[in-house]
Motif scaffolding. Sequence first.
Motif, short mmCIF file in Angstrom:
data_model
loop_
_atom_site.label_atom_id
_atom_site.label_comp_id
_atom_site.label_asym_id
_atom_site.label_seq_id
_atom_site.Cartn_x
_atom_site.Cartn_y
_atom_site.Cartn_z
N PHE B 116 0.84 -1.20 0.00
CA PHE B 116 0.00 0.00 0.00
C PHE B 116 0.87 1.25 0.00
N LEU B 117 1.93 1.21 0.79
CA LEU B 117 2.80 2.39 0.90
C LEU B 117 3.54 2.64 -0.42
N CYS B 118 4.08 1.57 -1.01
CA CYS B 118 4.83 1.72 -2.27
C CYS B 118 3.93 2.26 -3.39
N CYS B 119 2.64 1.99 -3.32
CA CYS B 119 1.71 2.43 -4.36
C CYS B 119 0.87 3.61 -3.86
N HIS B 120 1.45 4.37 -2.98
CA HIS B 120 0.72 5.48 -2.35
C HIS B 120 0.34 6.55 -3.38
N PRO B 121 -0.88 7.10 -3.24
CA PRO B 121 -1.32 8.12 -4.21
C PRO B 121 -0.42 9.37 -4.25
N ALA B 122 0.39 9.58 -3.22
CA ALA B 122 1.28 10.75 -3.24
C ALA B 122 2.37 10.62 -4.30
N LEU B 123 2.55 9.41 -4.84
CA LEU B 123 3.64 9.16 -5.80
C LEU B 123 3.11 9.09 -7.23
N PRO B 124 3.92 9.57 -8.19
CA PRO B 124 3.54 9.35 -9.59
C PRO B 124 3.66 7.85 -9.93
N PRO B 125 2.83 7.38 -10.89
CA PRO B 125 2.76 5.95 -11.17
C PRO B 125 4.11 5.26 -11.43
N GLU B 126 5.01 5.92 -12.18
CA GLU B 126 6.26 5.21 -12.49
C GLU B 126 7.13 5.05 -11.25
N SER B 127 6.99 6.00 -10.30
CA SER B 127 7.72 5.85 -9.04
C SER B 127 7.13 4.73 -8.20
N ARG B 128 5.80 4.62 -8.25
CA ARG B 128 5.14 3.52 -7.52
C ARG B 128 5.66 2.18 -8.03
N ALA B 129 5.76 2.07 -9.36
CA ALA B 129 6.21 0.80 -9.95
C ALA B 129 7.64 0.49 -9.52
N ALA B 130 8.51 1.49 -9.60
CA ALA B 130 9.92 1.27 -9.25
C ALA B 130 10.05 0.87 -7.78
N LEU B 131 9.34 1.59 -6.93
CA LEU B 131 9.44 1.32 -5.49
C LEU B 131 8.86 -0.06 -5.15
N THR B 132 7.78 -0.43 -5.83
CA THR B 132 7.18 -1.74 -5.59
C THR B 132 8.14 -2.86 -6.00
N LEU B 133 8.76 -2.69 -7.16
CA LEU B 133 9.72 -3.71 -7.61
C LEU B 133 10.89 -3.81 -6.64
N VAL B 150 16.82 2.17 -18.44
CA VAL B 150 17.39 3.45 -18.05
C VAL B 150 18.70 3.19 -17.30
N LYS B 151 19.47 4.24 -17.11
CA LYS B 151 20.74 4.10 -16.40
C LYS B 151 20.49 3.78 -14.93
N ASP B 152 21.44 3.03 -14.34
CA ASP B 152 21.33 2.69 -12.92
C ASP B 152 21.12 3.94 -12.08
N ALA B 153 21.92 4.98 -12.38
CA ALA B 153 21.85 6.20 -11.58
C ALA B 153 20.47 6.84 -11.68
N THR B 154 19.91 6.80 -12.88
CA THR B 154 18.57 7.39 -13.09
C THR B 154 17.54 6.67 -12.22
N MET B 155 17.60 5.33 -12.25
CA MET B 155 16.63 4.57 -11.46
C MET B 155 16.88 4.76 -9.97
N GLY B 156 18.17 4.82 -9.59
CA GLY B 156 18.51 5.07 -8.19
C GLY B 156 17.89 6.37 -7.70
N GLN B 157 18.00 7.40 -8.57
CA GLN B 157 17.44 8.70 -8.20
C GLN B 157 15.92 8.63 -8.10
N ARG B 164 11.70 9.93 -0.67
CA ARG B 164 11.65 11.28 -0.10
C ARG B 164 10.23 11.84 -0.18
N GLN B 165 9.62 11.63 -1.35
CA GLN B 165 8.24 12.13 -1.54
C GLN B 165 7.29 11.49 -0.52
N LEU B 166 7.50 10.21 -0.28
CA LEU B 166 6.66 9.51 0.70
C LEU B 166 6.83 10.15 2.07
#
Lengths: 118, 413
Positions: B116-133, B150-157, B164-166
């Motif tokens: 639930f937290l990883c898919c929190h509405p405060a996050l944009p969808p692509e961030s939800r997906a990355a955090l869930t994975l 995408v580059k490792d650094a990009t995904m890391g960011q 941070r948004q959470l």
Amino acid sequence: MRYITFVKMTEDVGDPPPALVEAMGKEMQAAFADGSMIEAGGLSGMRDSTEIRLADATITQTDGPYAEGKEVAGGYAITEVRSHEEAVEGARRVLELHLEHWPGWEGSVEIRQMFSSQ
Amino acid sequence: MTAPPTHDAITAVWRRESVRLVAALARMTRDVDLAEDLAQDALVAALEQWPDQGVPANPGAWLMSVAKRRAIDQFRRNETLRRRTAELAHELDEAEVPDFEAAVDHIEDDVLRLAFLCCHPALPPESRAALTLRLVGGLTTQEIARAYLVKDATMGQRISRAKRQLADSGAKLEMPTGAERQRRLADVMAVVYLIFNEGYAATGGDDWTRPDLCLEAMRLARMLAHLVPEEPEVHGLQALLEIQGSRLRARYDEAGDPVLLEAQDRRRWDQLLIERGLAALGRAEELAQRGAPVGSYVLQAAIAACHARARRAEDTDWVEIAGLYDVLARTFPGPVVEVNRAVAHGRAFGPEAGLTIIDAVDSVPGWHLVPAVRGDLLERAGRQEEAARAFRDAAALTRNEAERRILLRRAGL
């Protein structure tokens, strides 16, 4: 990566202790719950099995049972995992449970990756 | 004498436990970032100790106790966190369960809260997906970056920013109830579906599919079905993904070009996944019969099942499919459904019936599927020139190279 594993043991070991059956049930449930287990099941005893063999240009059929003391597969599990190591770990867990709940039991788990024929 | 466990073997053991570790630690520390660090610390400890000591009989319990010890150390050392320590010390004591497995019920709730937290509405969808994975799937940042090209650094960011948004939004680990639970569950399902589709219909790049993402999404859907077994839609989602996933191998030919559903070699469909999908759909329908409401995933899964049951393309029950799309269009209207409804009606009642539907779809700027389907229906109606024009329009719009090739071929170019 899809794997099939066979739990193998000699056939004269008798029935597994209830504690093992319960522990294995929980382990399987956990594997279904985490999405890695695709299918699992048991295999009939060698008494009911048949082998057909080609040797010396002749096909022969032999029905079970066979000589005792040979390790045979008693069950199988098909899993979808991300690495060979993950499949091995799943199998190791099965043996840990046998070690804990079935004193004196000896056997093995064979771990084979499945490649699609198509 | 058996060889000591390798780095990869230890990582594999850890990965099997990681979601439960992170989920339980997040509950105890109320800090997902810290929970993840602690779980990583436990991995480092395992990498140091297991080569000598061997893998413990219950690695989950071992990793958990190491992580908890680290948590207590950290709280004692870290002045800024000390204020929370009194409260947390109690939590950690209470959570001192000797048998990790005995806490399984607890853990399942923890995992669901984490999802639930990883898919929190405060996050944009692509961030939800990355955090869930990352947190629920247990993938490394590198693996997720590779999957999304995408580059490792990009995904890391992206992942750090999401965390941070959470934190900034004050999002909490929680178990919502009632209508809020349904809404949040829908968000989680949408993220799993998004991950699957990113792999299934790769929107960018040269590859037609990225199967790893599909496999991860299928795994997440199965997990979810076990976490929320009373909800038909969750089984519907699982069914949909298993059945669509069964066609992964058949979706492109040896040259790497996409093969559309009806032209696929059905012998290449994964029967094991189809069986699982049909079983999941059965569970959804059983719950529905007892009065639980069904939604779009169950309907889509029912459509996918019609295809899966047809041994040959010509055996497809298009009338049934057209009917299911009619229901879908009434309950969940939208251009995607209309396009598919046009295809189904075209097959069930002739191309003109499909064209009537597709011509009523408002053109969606930049979307290739409307002209692609119109082209197909026109071709079936024997209107070759108009069809070629539609395929050319579609080819100009798609972002997928493989798909562009197939569309241009159909345009006769």
